[in-house]
Write a protein that holds these residues in place. Structure first.
Motif, PDB file in Angstrom:
ATOM      1  N   ASP A  19       0.863  -1.175   0.000  1.00  0.00           N
ATOM      2  CA  ASP A  19       0.000   0.000   0.000  1.00  0.00           C
ATOM      3  C   ASP A  19       0.902   1.227   0.000  1.00  0.00           C
ATOM      4  O   ASP A  19       1.955   1.228   0.665  1.00  0.00           O
ATOM      5  CB  ASP A  19      -0.912   0.002   1.223  1.00  0.00           C
ATOM      6  N   MET A  20       0.478   2.274  -0.719  1.00  0.00           N
ATOM      7  CA  MET A  20       1.363   3.441  -0.833  1.00  0.00           C
ATOM      8  C   MET A  20       1.666   4.072   0.521  1.00  0.00           C
ATOM      9  O   MET A  20       2.774   4.528   0.771  1.00  0.00           O
ATOM     10  CB  MET A  20       0.748   4.481  -1.771  1.00  0.00           C
ATOM     11  N   SER A  21       0.692   4.124   1.420  1.00  0.00           N
ATOM     12  CA  SER A  21       0.941   4.730   2.733  1.00  0.00           C
ATOM     13  C   SER A  21       1.677   3.792   3.672  1.00  0.00           C
ATOM     14  O   SER A  21       2.171   4.221   4.718  1.00  0.00           O
ATOM     15  CB  SER A  21      -0.381   5.175   3.370  1.00  0.00           C
ATOM     16  N   ALA A  22       1.773   2.503   3.318  1.00  0.00           N
ATOM     17  CA  ALA A  22       2.494   1.556   4.164  1.00  0.00           C
ATOM     18  C   ALA A  22       3.974   1.887   4.252  1.00  0.00           C
ATOM     19  O   ALA A  22       4.629   1.533   5.245  1.00  0.00           O
ATOM     20  CB  ALA A  22       2.313   0.134   3.641  1.00  0.00           C
ATOM     21  N   ILE A  23       4.528   2.571   3.242  1.00  0.00           N
ATOM     22  CA  ILE A  23       5.959   2.898   3.289  1.00  0.00           C
ATOM     23  C   ILE A  23       6.265   3.930   4.370  1.00  0.00           C
ATOM     24  O   ILE A  23       7.427   4.115   4.739  1.00  0.00           O
ATOM     25  CB  ILE A  23       6.484   3.368   1.917  1.00  0.00           C
ATOM     26  N   ASN A  24       5.220   4.610   4.896  1.00  0.00           N
ATOM     27  CA  ASN A  24       5.438   5.511   6.028  1.00  0.00           C
ATOM     28  C   ASN A  24       5.721   4.735   7.305  1.00  0.00           C
ATOM     29  O   ASN A  24       6.360   5.255   8.226  1.00  0.00           O
ATOM     30  CB  ASN A  24       4.212   6.397   6.242  1.00  0.00           C
ATOM     31  N   ILE A  25       5.232   3.487   7.383  1.00  0.00           N
ATOM     32  CA  ILE A  25       5.467   2.634   8.545  1.00  0.00           C
ATOM     33  C   ILE A  25       6.723   1.785   8.349  1.00  0.00           C
ATOM     34  O   ILE A  25       7.563   1.668   9.241  1.00  0.00           O
ATOM     35  CB  ILE A  25       4.254   1.722   8.804  1.00  0.00           C
ATOM     36  N   ASN A  26       6.841   1.189   7.153  1.00  0.00           N
ATOM     37  CA  ASN A  26       7.975   0.322   6.839  1.00  0.00           C
ATOM     38  C   ASN A  26       8.349   0.516   5.377  1.00  0.00           C
ATOM     39  O   ASN A  26       7.587   0.151   4.481  1.00  0.00           O
ATOM     40  CB  ASN A  26       7.612  -1.140   7.105  1.00  0.00           C
ATOM     41  N   PRO A  27       9.515   1.107   5.100  1.00  0.00           N
ATOM     42  CA  PRO A  27       9.893   1.396   3.712  1.00  0.00           C
ATOM     43  C   PRO A  27      10.118   0.165   2.847  1.00  0.00           C
ATOM     44  O   PRO A  27      10.211   0.271   1.624  1.00  0.00           O
ATOM     45  CB  PRO A  27      11.180   2.216   3.861  1.00  0.00           C
ATOM     46  N   ALA A  28      10.201  -1.017   3.470  1.00  0.00           N
ATOM     47  CA  ALA A  28      10.338  -2.242   2.676  1.00  0.00           C
ATOM     48  C   ALA A  28       9.031  -2.603   1.980  1.00  0.00           C
ATOM     49  O   ALA A  28       9.007  -3.462   1.085  1.00  0.00           O
ATOM     50  CB  ALA A  28      10.787  -3.400   3.561  1.00  0.00           C
ATOM     51  N   GLY A  29       7.935  -1.940   2.355  1.00  0.00           N
ATOM     52  CA  GLY A  29       6.620  -2.304   1.867  1.00  0.00           C
ATOM     53  C   GLY A  29       6.414  -2.135   0.382  1.00  0.00           C
ATOM     54  O   GLY A  29       5.567  -2.815  -0.213  1.00  0.00           O
ATOM     55  N   SER A  30       7.174  -1.247  -0.272  1.00  0.00           N
ATOM     56  CA  SER A  30       6.957  -1.044  -1.710  1.00  0.00           C
ATOM     57  C   SER A  30       7.440  -2.234  -2.539  1.00  0.00           C
ATOM     58  O   SER A  30       6.987  -2.442  -3.668  1.00  0.00           O
ATOM     59  CB  SER A  30       7.643   0.240  -2.180  1.00  0.00           C
ATOM     60  N   ALA A  31       8.374  -3.024  -1.997  1.00  0.00           N
ATOM     61  CA  ALA A  31       8.867  -4.195  -2.730  1.00  0.00           C
ATOM     62  C   ALA A  31       7.844  -5.325  -2.752  1.00  0.00           C
ATOM     63  O   ALA A  31       8.006  -6.293  -3.500  1.00  0.00           O
ATOM     64  CB  ALA A  31      10.177  -4.685  -2.113  1.00  0.00           C
ATOM     65  N   VAL A  32       6.789  -5.209  -1.962  1.00  0.00           N
ATOM     66  CA  VAL A  32       5.740  -6.232  -1.944  1.00  0.00           C
ATOM     67  C   VAL A  32       4.836  -6.116  -3.174  1.00  0.00           C
ATOM     68  O   VAL A  32       4.203  -7.089  -3.588  1.00  0.00           O
ATOM     69  CB  VAL A  32       4.920  -6.124  -0.638  1.00  0.00           C
ATOM     70  N   PHE A  33       4.783  -4.917  -3.766  1.00  0.00           N
ATOM     71  CA  PHE A  33       3.951  -4.743  -4.961  1.00  0.00           C
ATOM     72  C   PHE A  33       4.383  -5.709  -6.066  1.00  0.00           C
ATOM     73  O   PHE A  33       5.571  -5.904  -6.310  1.00  0.00           O
ATOM     74  CB  PHE A  33       4.073  -3.314  -5.497  1.00  0.00           C
TER      75      PHE A  33
END
Length: 501
Positions: free
Chosen positions: A51-65
């Motif tokens: 989720d785009m706002s998830a990178i505010n919590i954990n920057p590794a989240g964009s690699a899940v896309f």
């Protein structure tokens, strides 16, 4: 004819009027507006990403896309404040509609099948970390008049030091006293020429003052209106290592605009009081920018369990304030209206450092049926500070921060259940009070719910979230010691559209 005057730049000890413990709380306590999916699940995305706002919590989240995408979100903000002051209860509210999030992620799959690094993502995201739009109205019958505010500053100040010099305009004297002598003497000047107080004797060396008001209780009304925002633009990079590890880093750039107007009126004095009506208004404007960075990782232990961990550095804000005042009463000097919001005290640029944040997360993913996610975060607000630390006024505030603020634990819980193209979501959020006493500001509790529709190439999400927090708020920093008890309720309705490409 009214004289026109603008402002003077101050590099001074007037700092104490504008910068205080509220600054570190204002900029250190970020809200969770984000995308509708993010809000609906209480922001519990530290082990999920995607989720785009998830990178505010954990920057590794964009690699899940799994593919590139873009998300756009708009929110209706509603702020409600129920204030109780000396037994009188008043409700006030403010509504605002804003574009609070826009961002996109670009996913690049590695064409080298033998490489352990499966893909790489580059993301850019704008979030309104905080909306400062708010309005608080306080009314009540108090036994503490505004004369106490001015007397607290004036006692001990030589009368001769706050007198207008021959041929000097009143607005010149107001600014010059602030620049040369500081905020304390400037407020004593306002109290005297505003008619609120007089020296016990006309001697220049007199340091004792008396009130010109007579009362056993007074009617007071106080309106505080704030506007502005703290926006955050994030540049993010992340990568997937093999099939079960995601690593990421982000650079965060903040932009701050904050305006605070307070309007105070007082009447209901004794019939023989020389003063029957008093008004006192203050306007504070802040502009600046900030920077932080964050690091994070998500580990996929198996098809069911995911763990996440992230670190966000302290945020360093570089800010500039300007501050203006106006006062009036039945005994005010004839020229007192020349001191108004056009007479501006400007301050040197200063730094606010908000504390670092650690976050740990766990999620259970039930295939395509849904998921449960839990996040725990921690910030130590006693580590906040104002800089430069060698400034005597900042040292006083920093000591107050160390003594009054403490560690803040945050808990976020979210869930999602999918039925075909429809996703049903819910969330809960808890945030501990930053004050050690737990009274000045109570814990925050929030609930959220939402629904999403997946159309394959795009997605539409809707969320409703609500948070409540009790706090005690003083009308002024000194003199009026009884605070208003305020219950603050924030309700957000957010609509997001995501386009895959």
């Amino acid at each position: 004819m009214k004289r026109i005057f603008t402002f003077i730049t101050l590099s001074l000890c007037l700092m104490g009027s504008a910068q205080n413990i509220n600054d570190v709380l204002r900029y250190g306590q970020e809200e969770l507006p984000g995308t509708a999916r993010f809000q609906a699940m209480g922001g519990a995305f530290g082990a999920l990403g995607g989720d785009m706002s998830a990178i505010n919590i954990n920057p590794a989240g964009s690699a899940v896309f799994n593919n590139s995408l873009m998300t756009l979100s708009g929110t209706h903000f509603r702020r409600e404040n129920d204030a109780n002051y000396f037994g009188t209860s008043v409700n006030s509210n403010r509504n605002e509609i804003d574009l609070n999030q826009i961002g996109g992620a670009f996913v690049f799959n590695n064409t080298d099948k033998d490489s352990d690094w499966k893909k790489f993502s580059l993301a850019f995201n704008y979030d309104m970390a905080q909306s400062f739009e708010n309005e608080v109205f306080i009314s009540g019958n108090s036994n503490q008049g505004i004369d106490n505010y001015f007397l607290n500053f004036a006692q001990g100040v030589p009368f001769g030091s706050i007198l207008i010099q021959e041929g000097e305009f009143i607005e010149d004297a107001y600014l010059d006293i602030g620049a040369a002598q500081g905020f304390r003497n400037q407020q004593a000047f306002l109290g005297y020429y505003g008619g609120i107080l007089d020296p016990e004797s006309p001697d220049d060396d007199t340091t004792n003052y008396i009130s010109n008001t007579g009362y056993s209780s007074v009617n007071q009304e106080f309106l505080k209106t704030t506007t502005g925002y703290n926006s955050k633009f994030t540049v993010n990079a992340a990568s997937q290592f093999r099939d079960n590890l995601y690593l990421g880093a982000s650079l965060n750039f903040h932009n701050v605009i904050y305006d605070q107007l307070t309007q105070f009126t007082e009447n209901g004095y004794n019939t023989d009081s020389p003063i029957q009506n008093t008004s006192f208004d203050n306007l504070l404007s802040t502009e600046g920018n900030g920077f932080s960075f964050s690091l994070g990782a998500i580990a996929k232990l198996n098809e069911l369990v995911r763990l996440g961990a992230s670190y966000q550095s302290p945020t360093w804000y570089r800010l500039t304030d300007d501050f203006s005042q106006r006062i009036n009463s039945d005994l005010a000097d004839d020229d007192i209206n020349f001191i108004d919001f056009n007479i501006v005290n400007l301050f040197d640029r200063y730094t606010v450092k908000t504390p670092a944040r650690l976050n740990g997360s766990m999620a259970l993913v039930f295939g395509k049926n849904g998921l449960l996610s839990l996040d725990y975060g921690y910030q130590d607000f006693s580590q906040s500070e104002l800089r430069p630390t060698n400034d005597s006024n900042f040292q006083t505030v920093n000591n107050q921060i160390t003594n009054e603020l403490g560690g803040v634990s945050t808990l976020r819980l979210g869930g999602e259940y999918r039925v075909g193209m429809v996703s049903l979501r819910g969330g809960y959020r808890f945030e501990q009070s930053p004050y050690v006493n737990g009274v000045t500001m109570d814990d925050l509790n929030g609930y959220s719910a939402g629904i999403g529709f997946n159309f394959g190439g795009s997605r539409l999400d809707l969320a409703l979230s609500r948070t409540t927090r009790d706090m005690n708020e003083n009308l002024f920093d000194t003199g009026l010691d009884t605070p208003a008890m305020i219950t603050r309720t924030n309700t957000n309705a957010t609509l997001s559209y995501t386009l895959n490409f």
